[in-house]
Design an enzyme around this catalytic site. Structure first.
Site, PDB file in Angstrom:
ATOM      1  N   THR A  23      -6.330  28.917  39.400  1.00  0.00           N
ATOM      2  CA  THR A  23      -7.628  29.236  40.002  1.00  0.00           C
ATOM      3  C   THR A  23      -8.400  30.238  39.151  1.00  0.00           C
ATOM      4  OG1 THR A  23      -6.487  29.043  42.117  1.00  0.00           O
ATOM      5  CG2 THR A  23      -8.711  29.870  42.188  1.00  0.00           C
ATOM      6  N   SER A  31      -4.983  40.041  38.688  1.00  0.00           N
ATOM      7  CA  SER A  31      -5.745  40.352  39.888  1.00  0.00           C
ATOM      8  C   SER A  31      -4.960  41.177  40.912  1.00  0.00           C
ATOM      9  CB  SER A  31      -6.263  39.055  40.491  1.00  0.00           C
ATOM     10  OG  SER A  31      -7.176  39.334  41.494  1.00  0.00           O
ATOM     11  N   HIS A  32      -4.835  40.614  42.105  1.00  0.00           N
ATOM     12  CA  HIS A  32      -4.191  41.330  43.202  1.00  0.00           C
ATOM     13  C   HIS A  32      -2.681  41.166  43.179  1.00  0.00           C
ATOM     14  CE1 HIS A  32      -4.834  37.190  44.066  1.00  0.00           C
ATOM     15  NE2 HIS A  32      -3.842  37.241  44.938  1.00  0.00           N
ATOM     16  N   LYS A  50     -16.804  38.148  41.171  1.00  0.00           N
ATOM     17  CA  LYS A  50     -16.895  38.890  42.419  1.00  0.00           C
ATOM     18  C   LYS A  50     -16.711  40.354  42.080  1.00  0.00           C
ATOM     19  CE  LYS A  50     -12.136  37.588  43.644  1.00  0.00           C
ATOM     20  NZ  LYS A  50     -11.772  36.429  42.800  1.00  0.00           N
ATOM     21  N   GLU A 102     -16.141  34.705  49.272  1.00  0.00           N
ATOM     22  CA  GLU A 102     -14.968  33.908  49.591  1.00  0.00           C
ATOM     23  C   GLU A 102     -14.112  34.614  50.632  1.00  0.00           C
ATOM     24  OE1 GLU A 102     -13.372  31.563  46.030  1.00  0.00           O
ATOM     25  OE2 GLU A 102     -13.608  33.592  45.308  1.00  0.00           O
ATOM     26  N   GLU A 103     -13.375  33.806  51.384  1.00  0.00           N
ATOM     27  CA  GLU A 103     -12.471  34.357  52.384  1.00  0.00           C
ATOM     28  C   GLU A 103     -11.396  35.229  51.749  1.00  0.00           C
ATOM     29  OE1 GLU A 103      -9.120  33.320  52.284  1.00  0.00           O
ATOM     30  OE2 GLU A 103      -9.638  32.035  50.580  1.00  0.00           O
ATOM     31  N   SER A 104     -11.106  34.984  50.463  1.00  0.00           N
ATOM     32  CA  SER A 104     -10.048  35.725  49.787  1.00  0.00           C
ATOM     33  C   SER A 104     -10.521  37.103  49.344  1.00  0.00           C
ATOM     34  CB  SER A 104      -9.532  34.918  48.607  1.00  0.00           C
ATOM     35  OG  SER A 104     -10.598  34.597  47.725  1.00  0.00           O
ATOM     36  N   ARG A 148      -1.826  27.359  52.114  1.00  0.00           N
ATOM     37  CA  ARG A 148      -2.761  28.174  52.885  1.00  0.00           C
ATOM     38  C   ARG A 148      -3.399  27.301  53.960  1.00  0.00           C
ATOM     39  NH1 ARG A 148      -2.489  32.608  49.942  1.00  0.00           N
ATOM     40  NH2 ARG A 148      -3.090  32.718  47.752  1.00  0.00           N
ATOM     41  N   ASP A 180      -7.745  44.294  39.685  1.00  0.00           N
ATOM     42  CA  ASP A 180      -8.772  44.249  38.647  1.00  0.00           C
ATOM     43  C   ASP A 180     -10.179  44.523  39.164  1.00  0.00           C
ATOM     44  OD1 ASP A 180      -8.771  41.849  40.056  1.00  0.00           O
ATOM     45  OD2 ASP A 180      -9.554  40.708  38.369  1.00  0.00           O
ATOM     46  N   THR A 189     -12.699  26.506  46.085  1.00  0.00           N
ATOM     47  CA  THR A 189     -12.151  27.842  45.879  1.00  0.00           C
ATOM     48  C   THR A 189     -12.125  28.157  44.389  1.00  0.00           C
ATOM     49  OG1 THR A 189     -10.805  27.733  47.852  1.00  0.00           O
ATOM     50  CG2 THR A 189     -10.039  29.201  46.115  1.00  0.00           C
ATOM     51  N   ASP A 196     -12.104  43.151  41.538  1.00  0.00           N
ATOM     52  CA  ASP A 196     -13.109  42.176  41.973  1.00  0.00           C
ATOM     53  C   ASP A 196     -13.062  41.889  43.476  1.00  0.00           C
ATOM     54  OD1 ASP A 196     -10.770  40.730  41.832  1.00  0.00           O
ATOM     55  OD2 ASP A 196     -11.518  39.181  40.478  1.00  0.00           O
ATOM     56  N   ARG A 197     -11.941  42.217  44.127  1.00  0.00           N
ATOM     57  CA  ARG A 197     -11.871  41.965  45.574  1.00  0.00           C
ATOM     58  C   ARG A 197     -12.233  43.227  46.355  1.00  0.00           C
ATOM     59  NH1 ARG A 197      -6.959  37.986  47.102  1.00  0.00           N
ATOM     60  NH2 ARG A 197      -7.338  36.433  45.498  1.00  0.00           N
ATOM     61  N   ARG A 208      -1.775  32.763  34.914  1.00  0.00           N
ATOM     62  CA  ARG A 208      -0.994  33.842  35.529  1.00  0.00           C
ATOM     63  C   ARG A 208       0.461  33.485  35.510  1.00  0.00           C
ATOM     64  NH1 ARG A 208      -4.786  35.572  40.505  1.00  0.00           N
ATOM     65  NH2 ARG A 208      -6.517  36.083  39.144  1.00  0.00           N
ATOM     66  N   LYS A 221      -7.554  35.579  31.110  1.00  0.00           N
ATOM     67  CA  LYS A 221      -8.547  34.517  31.241  1.00  0.00           C
ATOM     68  C   LYS A 221      -9.703  34.758  30.283  1.00  0.00           C
ATOM     69  CE  LYS A 221     -11.214  36.405  35.097  1.00  0.00           C
ATOM     70  NZ  LYS A 221     -11.902  36.086  36.321  1.00  0.00           N
ATOM     71  N   ASP A 243      -8.920  45.627  44.591  1.00  0.00           N
ATOM     72  CA  ASP A 243      -7.623  45.125  44.121  1.00  0.00           C
ATOM     73  C   ASP A 243      -7.321  45.526  42.680  1.00  0.00           C
ATOM     74  OD1 ASP A 243      -9.512  43.491  42.937  1.00  0.00           O
ATOM     75  OD2 ASP A 243      -8.160  41.776  42.874  1.00  0.00           O
TER      76      ASP A 243
HETATM   77  C1  G16 Z   1      -8.859  33.953  42.466  1.00  0.00           C
HETATM   78  C2  G16 Z   1     -10.244  33.459  42.245  1.00  0.00           C
HETATM   79  C3  G16 Z   1     -10.966  33.401  43.561  1.00  0.00           C
HETATM   80  C4  G16 Z   1     -10.208  32.564  44.565  1.00  0.00           C
HETATM   81  C5  G16 Z   1      -8.786  33.012  44.651  1.00  0.00           C
HETATM   82  C6  G16 Z   1      -8.021  31.980  45.438  1.00  0.00           C
HETATM   83  O1  G16 Z   1      -8.929  35.254  42.963  1.00  0.00           O
HETATM   84  O2  G16 Z   1     -10.927  34.331  41.370  1.00  0.00           O
HETATM   85  O3  G16 Z   1     -12.242  32.904  43.327  1.00  0.00           O
HETATM   86  O4  G16 Z   1     -10.764  32.647  45.830  1.00  0.00           O
HETATM   87  O5  G16 Z   1      -8.212  33.094  43.373  1.00  0.00           O
HETATM   88  O6  G16 Z   1      -6.685  32.209  45.368  1.00  0.00           O
HETATM   89  P1  G16 Z   1      -5.668  31.080  45.826  1.00  0.00           P
HETATM   90  O7  G16 Z   1      -5.835  29.907  44.904  1.00  0.00           O
HETATM   91  O8  G16 Z   1      -4.342  31.775  45.716  1.00  0.00           O
HETATM   92  O9  G16 Z   1      -6.019  30.768  47.239  1.00  0.00           O
HETATM   93  P2  G16 Z   1      -8.333  36.491  42.148  1.00  0.00           P
HETATM   94  O10 G16 Z   1      -8.834  37.708  42.866  1.00  0.00           O
HETATM   95  O11 G16 Z   1      -6.848  36.286  42.251  1.00  0.00           O
HETATM   96  O12 G16 Z   1      -8.858  36.353  40.757  1.00  0.00           O
END
Ligand code: G16
Length: 543
Positions: free
Chosen positions: A18, A113-114, A376, A363-365, A496, A279, A344, A281-282, A22, A126, A277
């Site tokens: 996504t 990220s998180h 973000k 996003e919900e995340s 999910r 990095d 997503t 962005d959240r 990672r 990335k 989080d």
């Molecule tokens: C990443 C993407 C987000 C996305 C999330 C979804 O978040 O940057 O746009 O909503 O993955 O995660 P999953 O595929 O696990 O549901 P981040 O903050 O990890 O970069």
């Protein structure tokens, strides 16, 4: 110093998920692993000869070593310059801001990220494009294709350089600018928000706690909230970025930001709590005794953005990822602007933002952002909330409840089933996909399916189509279930399940979320056979 060409063999697991590649940190640290991926990126984007790249990360374990490797490889591949955050630090939104402000040819962001960090945690990398956003699918596919063929990579045999101080350096013929990681980002925030109004809010006695979770936003939040705005010292906690995030899980949600949640739920808690989080962005937003879901946060921000200088002209449109609740759509409808539903992944907002079709997205995340960058942006979301609070002067709970009275409430929860066997998780989705056309008209525990689809997205700007982006099931009773597999995990598969139901009547806005959604939860299980197929009696995480 000289360029070395090193023979290598491909790894077959370098498919970007996504948000870039990672993996476990130990996987990234294998000889040649990082190098193969970096060379694949360089080749997939047509080489980096004479280009300028931004390089920075969230400071997690292996960040510094990886940056030295990337710099030596950029030099050996003929790059003109790399712009690096001091100490190797750049939050993801700040990297996006720097790429845009300095008009570079994109950048490499080091982060998972998180996900937890440390030697036994996760690492990631990335490539972001010159517009500042994550590479679109066409590029990530090309990177993956290249990674499967790669036979050699190029690297300079120069010594490591010091990136501890702001200044300039050189590796072979390549220039390196080591910059303050905060400055460009901070001036962007100053251009969008009324720092004086937020200062006055703090002067009035307003109390806030920002939990940087020992991740990258510590320096940013300290400089902006306590420095430029003048919030009291101690407003920002866990501000020192650490390679293992202090052993914590830098995911800003009520489970992992428990310390903050406990303080916020206390009778004498601060007025406003927020976290970001790994990095940066959240974001998580919480008022005293009141947690705001990311889906509601996007909707409230969209409804009130015009109160803030950077958005005074109004919004062009809003977008949300498909599993995010429909709360933002309701605001868009009232404002008379377009609402877009994307797969997503932040990369899907890029074209909508570049094409001026939208101003805000989320996003919900726990991701929210706007056209100011192409990622973000956690701290930005916090500042937008603060600016709105500075104007409205109500409590977070009052503002959200008033929003529900006006627009109705979208009850929302996400259930995660983690670390499933990959075959079991994909089997569940495949089986459901095969049965979708039979679902409409069928009833499950009192809910009748009105539509069922395997979400496919056609980008309105470039027409590219992304298929299989999640199973979406709508019910006649204004409820919805979405099922998809996570694209950010590093072990096993995560299913999910996103569940929501709309409630117009304010008399019914005070129900416990899981209770309000009990019927939808049961229907999802009945339709997809979650418990029977996974052997799990309950999700690992409910947010
Ligand atoms: C990443 C993407 C987000 C996305 C999330 C979804 O978040 O940057 O746009 O909503 O993955 O995660 P999953 O595929 O696990 O549901 P981040 O903050 O990890 O970069």
């Amino acid at each position: 110093m000289a360029t070395q060409t090193v023979a290598t063999t491909p790894f077959d697991d370098q498919k970007p998920g996504t948000s870039g590649l990672r993996k476990k940190t130990t996987v990234f640290m294998q000889p040649g692993y990082l190098e193969n991926y970096v060379q694949s990126i360089f080749e997939a984007i047509g080489g980096v000869s004479d280009k300028t790249l931004v390089v920075g990360g969230d400071g997690r374990f292996f960040n510094r070593e990886a940056i030295q490797t990337i710099l030596k490889m950029a030099a050996a591949n003929g790059a003109a310059k790399c712009v690096v955050g001091r100490d190797g630090l750049l939050s993801t939104p700040a990297a996006s801001a720097v790429i845009r402000e300095l008009k570079t040819d994109g950048g490499l962001i080091l982060s998972a990220s998180h996900n937890p960090g440390g030697e036994n945690g996760d690492f990631g990398l990335k490539y972001n494009v010159p517009a500042g956003g994550p590479a679109p699918e066409a590029i990530t596919d090309a990177i993956f294709a290249r990674s499967k063929e790669i036979a050699e990579y190029r690297i300079s045999d120069a010594e490591d350089i010091s990136i501890q101080m702001i200044g300039t350096a050189k590796i072979d013929d390549m220039d390196i600018d080591i910059i303050d990681p905060v400055a460009i980002y901070q001036s962007l925030m100053e251009s969008l928000f009324d720092f004086n109004a937020i200062h006055d809010l703090f002067v009035s006695g307003f109390r806030m706690r920002f939990d940087a979770m020992h991740a990258v936003t510590g320096p940013y939040a300290t400089a902006i909230l306590e420095g430029a705005i003048g919030a009291p010292a101690g407003t920002v906690i866990n501000a020192q970025p650490l390679p293992d995030f202090g052993g914590g899980h830098p995911d800003p949600n009520p489970v992992h930001a428990k310390m903050l949640m406990d303080e916020m739920m206390g009778a004498d808690g601060p007025d406003f709590g927020a976290a970001s989080d790994g990095d940066g962005d959240r974001n998580m937003i919480v008022g005293r005794g009141f947690y705001v879901t990311p889906s509601d946060s996007l909707a409230v921000l969209a409804a009130n953005a015009e109160l803030v200088p950077g958005y005074r002209e109004g919004l062009n449109g809003v977008a949300r990822s498909m599993p995010t609740s429909r709360a933002a759509d309701r605001v868009a409808e009232k404002l008379g602007i377009n609402a877009y539903e994307t797969p997503t992944g932040w990369k899907y907002f890029g074209n909508l933002l570049d094409g001026n079709l939208i101003t805000l997205c989320g996003e919900e995340s726990a991701g929210t952002g706007s056209n100011h960058v192409r990622e973000k942006d956690g701290l930005w979301a916090v500042l937008l909330w603060l600016n709105i609070l500075a104007v409205l002067r109500g409590s977070v709970a009052d503002i959200v409840k008033a929003h529900w009275r006006k627009f109705g409430r979208d009850y929302y929860t996400r259930h995660d089933y983690e670390d499933l066997e990959t075959a079991v998780a994909s089997g569940l989705i495949d089986d459901l996909r095969g049965r979708l056309s039979a679902l409409p008209g069928q009833s499950f525990g009192g809910l009748t399916v009105s539509a069922a689809e395997d979400f496919s997205y056609a980008d309105p700007v470039d027409g590219s189509v992304s298929k299989h982006q999640g199973i979406k099931i709508a019910f006649e009773e204004d409820a919805r279930v979405v099922l998809r597999l996570s694209g950010t995990g590093t072990s096993g598969a995560t299913l999910r399940v996103y569940l929501e139901r709309y409630e117009r009547d304010p008399a019914n806005h005070g129900i416990d979320t899981q209770q309000a959604l009990a019927q939808v939860i049961a229907a999802a299980d009945e339709i997809a056979g979650i418990r029977s197929k996974t052997g799990r009696s309950a999700p690992n995480v409910m947010t």
